[in-house]
Write a protein that holds these residues in place. Structure first.
Motif, PDB file in Angstrom:
ATOM      1  N   UNK A 122     -13.484 -76.430  20.962  1.00 47.15           N
ATOM      2  CA  UNK A 122     -13.237 -75.174  21.678  1.00 47.15           C
ATOM      3  C   UNK A 122     -13.593 -74.004  20.753  1.00 47.15           C
ATOM      4  N   UNK A 123     -14.861 -73.594  20.772  1.00 48.90           N
ATOM      5  CA  UNK A 123     -15.330 -72.571  19.824  1.00 48.90           C
ATOM      6  C   UNK A 123     -14.574 -71.247  19.901  1.00 48.90           C
ATOM      7  N   UNK A 124     -13.966 -70.958  21.033  1.00 52.03           N
ATOM      8  CA  UNK A 124     -13.270 -69.668  21.161  1.00 52.03           C
ATOM      9  C   UNK A 124     -12.080 -69.565  20.214  1.00 52.03           C
ATOM     10  N   UNK A 125     -11.646 -70.700  19.683  1.00 51.09           N
ATOM     11  CA  UNK A 125     -10.508 -70.696  18.765  1.00 51.09           C
ATOM     12  C   UNK A 125     -10.944 -70.678  17.303  1.00 51.09           C
ATOM     13  N   UNK A 126     -12.164 -70.261  17.062  1.00 50.79           N
ATOM     14  CA  UNK A 126     -12.633 -70.152  15.681  1.00 50.79           C
ATOM     15  C   UNK A 126     -11.744 -69.180  14.904  1.00 50.79           C
ATOM     16  N   UNK A 127     -11.221 -69.638  13.787  1.00 52.96           N
ATOM     17  CA  UNK A 127     -10.265 -68.825  13.025  1.00 52.96           C
ATOM     18  C   UNK A 127     -10.638 -68.688  11.552  1.00 52.96           C
ATOM     19  N   UNK A 128     -11.909 -69.038  11.221  1.00 50.52           N
ATOM     20  CA  UNK A 128     -12.310 -69.023   9.826  1.00 50.52           C
ATOM     21  C   UNK A 128     -13.691 -68.390   9.695  1.00 50.52           C
ATOM     22  N   UNK A 129     -13.912 -67.728   8.567  1.00 54.14           N
ATOM     23  CA  UNK A 129     -15.217 -67.139   8.271  1.00 54.14           C
ATOM     24  C   UNK A 129     -16.025 -67.992   7.298  1.00 54.14           C
ATOM     25  N   UNK A 130     -15.382 -68.976   6.689  1.00 53.89           N
ATOM     26  CA  UNK A 130     -16.034 -69.794   5.670  1.00 53.89           C
ATOM     27  C   UNK A 130     -16.836 -70.923   6.312  1.00 53.89           C
ATOM     28  N   UNK A 131     -18.153 -70.903   6.126  1.00 51.25           N
ATOM     29  CA  UNK A 131     -19.000 -71.968   6.656  1.00 51.25           C
ATOM     30  C   UNK A 131     -18.652 -73.304   5.995  1.00 51.25           C
ATOM     31  N   UNK A 132     -18.420 -73.270   4.687  1.00 54.41           N
ATOM     32  CA  UNK A 132     -18.102 -74.512   3.963  1.00 54.41           C
ATOM     33  C   UNK A 132     -16.805 -75.132   4.467  1.00 54.41           C
ATOM     34  N   UNK A 133     -15.823 -74.293   4.708  1.00 55.13           N
ATOM     35  CA  UNK A 133     -14.545 -74.794   5.205  1.00 55.13           C
ATOM     36  C   UNK A 133     -14.685 -75.359   6.621  1.00 55.13           C
TER      37      UNK A 133
END
Length: 223
Positions: free
Chosen positions: A140-151
């Motif tokens: 569910x991409x709408x719940x993206x909560x991070x800016x770190x690509x690595x994480x």
């Protein structure tokens, strides 16, 4: 061995001459082909084992803890299928995959390493399988909560490792309801495609997209 895949002379495929162990091996390969919607195995059993053994002769040794899982007939067959039975290309792909595993150590990712990424449930595994026994990952991409690509990639790898544990394939159910362009980056999409294609070949059986935006059409065609 030339760069193109070779088909060795067939000695026939008399199932009555196989040992019980051989029958189990060919059955597992047949199941793999069925999962990948291939109508028939292109070569007879002996020819398939011939190519698997050729790959084994070319790939680099890996630690014992990885060997049982990644040196299996099923594993090698996935790489051969992805490379259209080209032994040289499949061997190179496997060596690169092993190198990545030894450096990235996906099997050592623990919950505490990715707990923050999982807080809002942007990726989770259903507690049941589909009719073919495949794990279903809901995204569910709408719940993206991070800016770190690595994480974010570490979290995705963690989820995929869990999804294929004792399973050949997985299903992705991607719910784009409420999605906006700010929820995901193209860099993340490219990294996801690269890892899926090169390190998890033939693992994604089906990706079901709900309400997908047009921007992702090229990405999903590639996978």
């Amino acid at each position: 061995m030339t760069d193109s895949a070779k088909k060795p002379p067939s000695n026939g495929d008399d199932t009555s001459c196989r040992t019980e162990e051989q029958q189990q091996k060919v059955l597992s390969i047949q199941i793999l082909f069925t999962f990948n919607k291939i109508d028939r195995i292109p070569y007879d059993f002996n020819s398939i084992l011939f190519q698997i053994n050729e790959v084994l002769a070319l790939i680099s040794p890996i630690p014992d803890k990885l060997a049982a899982k990644h040196y299996s007939n099923e594993s090698i067959s996935r790489y051969l299928i992805s490379q259209k039975w080209n032994v040289q290309k499949a061997s190179k792909m496997m060596n690169e995959s092993f190198k990545w595993r030894l450096q990235y150590k996906p099997e050592e990712i623990r919950w505490e390493h990715i707990a923050y990424e999982a807080e809002l449930g942007k990726i989770y595994r259903l507690n049941f399988e589909d009719k073919q026994g495949r794990t279903v990952l809901v995204m569910r991409p709408r719940f993206q909560n991070s800016k770190s690509i690595e994480s974010q990639m570490k979290y995705l790898v963690y989820c995929m490792e869990k999804a294929i544990m004792n399973r050949e394939e997985m299903i992705w159910l991607v719910d784009f309801n409420g999605f906006t362009a700010s929820n995901i980056s193209l860099k993340l999409a490219r990294r996801t495609t690269y890892i899926l294609q090169n390190y998890y070949p033939q693992r994604l059986a089906t990706a079901i997209l709900y309400d997908p935006p047009n921007i992702f059409e090229p990405f999903w065609k590639v996978t």
